[in-house]
Design an enzyme around this catalytic site. Sequence first.
Site, PDB file in Angstrom:
ATOM      1  N   ASP A  98       0.770  -1.196  -0.028  1.00  0.00           N
ATOM      2  CA  ASP A  98       0.023   0.061   0.093  1.00  0.00           C
ATOM      3  C   ASP A  98       0.825   1.195  -0.030  1.00  0.00           C
ATOM      4  O   ASP A  98       1.648   1.429   0.875  1.00  0.00           O
ATOM      5  CB  ASP A  98      -0.896   0.075   1.265  1.00  0.00           C
ATOM      6  CG  ASP A  98      -1.643   1.087   1.467  1.00  0.00           C
ATOM      7  OD1 ASP A  98      -2.990   1.125   0.844  1.00  0.00           O
ATOM      8  OD2 ASP A  98      -1.207   2.495   1.883  1.00  0.00           O
ATOM      9  N   TYR A 108       2.447   9.758  -0.219  1.00  0.00           N
ATOM     10  CA  TYR A 108       3.680   9.596   0.626  1.00  0.00           C
ATOM     11  C   TYR A 108       5.128   9.939  -0.145  1.00  0.00           C
ATOM     12  O   TYR A 108       6.403   9.564   0.585  1.00  0.00           O
ATOM     13  CB  TYR A 108       3.613   8.120   0.448  1.00  0.00           C
ATOM     14  CG  TYR A 108       2.456   7.413   1.493  1.00  0.00           C
ATOM     15  CD1 TYR A 108       1.528   8.289   2.042  1.00  0.00           C
ATOM     16  CD2 TYR A 108       2.230   6.286   1.204  1.00  0.00           C
ATOM     17  CE1 TYR A 108       0.349   7.690   2.472  1.00  0.00           C
ATOM     18  CE2 TYR A 108       1.004   5.640   1.978  1.00  0.00           C
ATOM     19  CZ  TYR A 108       0.110   6.467   2.756  1.00  0.00           C
ATOM     20  OH  TYR A 108      -1.026   5.700   2.942  1.00  0.00           O
ATOM     21  N   LYS A 133      -3.012   5.721  -4.177  1.00  0.00           N
ATOM     22  CA  LYS A 133      -3.903   6.914  -4.033  1.00  0.00           C
ATOM     23  C   LYS A 133      -3.545   8.138  -4.541  1.00  0.00           C
ATOM     24  O   LYS A 133      -2.250   8.276  -4.735  1.00  0.00           O
ATOM     25  CB  LYS A 133      -4.266   6.957  -2.327  1.00  0.00           C
ATOM     26  CG  LYS A 133      -4.276   5.780  -1.450  1.00  0.00           C
ATOM     27  CD  LYS A 133      -4.266   6.120  -0.168  1.00  0.00           C
ATOM     28  CE  LYS A 133      -3.858   4.852   0.780  1.00  0.00           C
ATOM     29  NZ  LYS A 133      -2.482   4.490   0.605  1.00  0.00           N
ATOM     30  N   HIS A 184      -7.512   9.736  -2.256  1.00  0.00           N
ATOM     31  CA  HIS A 184      -7.043   9.690  -0.857  1.00  0.00           C
ATOM     32  C   HIS A 184      -7.583  10.633  -0.105  1.00  0.00           C
ATOM     33  O   HIS A 184      -7.944   9.929   1.405  1.00  0.00           O
ATOM     34  CB  HIS A 184      -5.564  10.168  -1.356  1.00  0.00           C
ATOM     35  CG  HIS A 184      -4.864   9.811   0.185  1.00  0.00           C
ATOM     36  ND1 HIS A 184      -3.319  10.074   0.072  1.00  0.00           N
ATOM     37  CD2 HIS A 184      -4.915   9.269   1.335  1.00  0.00           C
ATOM     38  CE1 HIS A 184      -2.839   9.597   1.077  1.00  0.00           C
ATOM     39  NE2 HIS A 184      -3.725   9.062   2.005  1.00  0.00           N
TER      40      HIS A 184
END
Length: 278
Positions: free
Chosen positions: A49, A54, A79, A112
């Site tokens: 994931d 990120y 996402k 997200h």
Amino acid sequence: MSEVLESTTTELTPGVRVPLIGLGTWPMAGEEAAAAVSRAIANGYRHIDTAENYGNEEDVGEGIRRSGIARQDIFITTKFNRDWHSREGVLTAFERSAHRLGVDYLDLFLVHWPNPAQGRFVEACEGLRQLADDGAIRAWGVSNFKPAHLRHVLDAGLTVPVNQVQVDPARGQPDQLAFHRQHGITTGAYSPLGRNGDFMASPAITGPARELGRTPGQIVLRWHVQQGRIATPKSASDARQRQNLDVFGFELTQEQLAAINALETGGPPRLDSDTFGH
């Protein structure tokens, strides 16, 4: 379908099964992320994931390639951010994430955050459904959507396969999860072990851990998966990765599940998706 496969995965849409335990990768980046992903796959993980925000999709992709495991044997979730909340924007988001990961399709692509003030998350979901219809992604979903946000998506005639939200024993979000059950939405749990939560020392968790010869973390992850939730704990530790994945060889009783459910404090998620988002 074998009993083992049934117990370690869940079906999101017809023919698309996702491993119930995945590796969360935030806030890892660079070599730490690549090494953690490669190590996790060697330890048996088949679900990774990540997210645009990120900043580690390239590193996650490197870790997957380094593992030597065939692409089709790894389930990749990522996402995208609010910059892409339109039917056309979602296509751009897909192309960029796929490029950074070094893949030509995604297994699960999520909005997200809803960013309701922007007012375009339904369009984003429509774009995702089109990507799924076109075969660019195998399944789509959302993250951090409250029931009010989900209702808008459902009212647009869309069926939401999955919503990834913060869930742990202290923040069980019973109303949120009840809405998911009512509408056939699979729950993904991020931060499934909490963030230094006091609940780990509760007898509701330490008792079963002692009786079953498991760690408190394994008890909490079993609590998630036994109730059908996808859990994505983050860990770069070899030993912890193995422990987190090893939660399918035992079961909690209904009384034990209920005792953990009772640790619910009524506390909201750490971030409010009506006001926070990216």
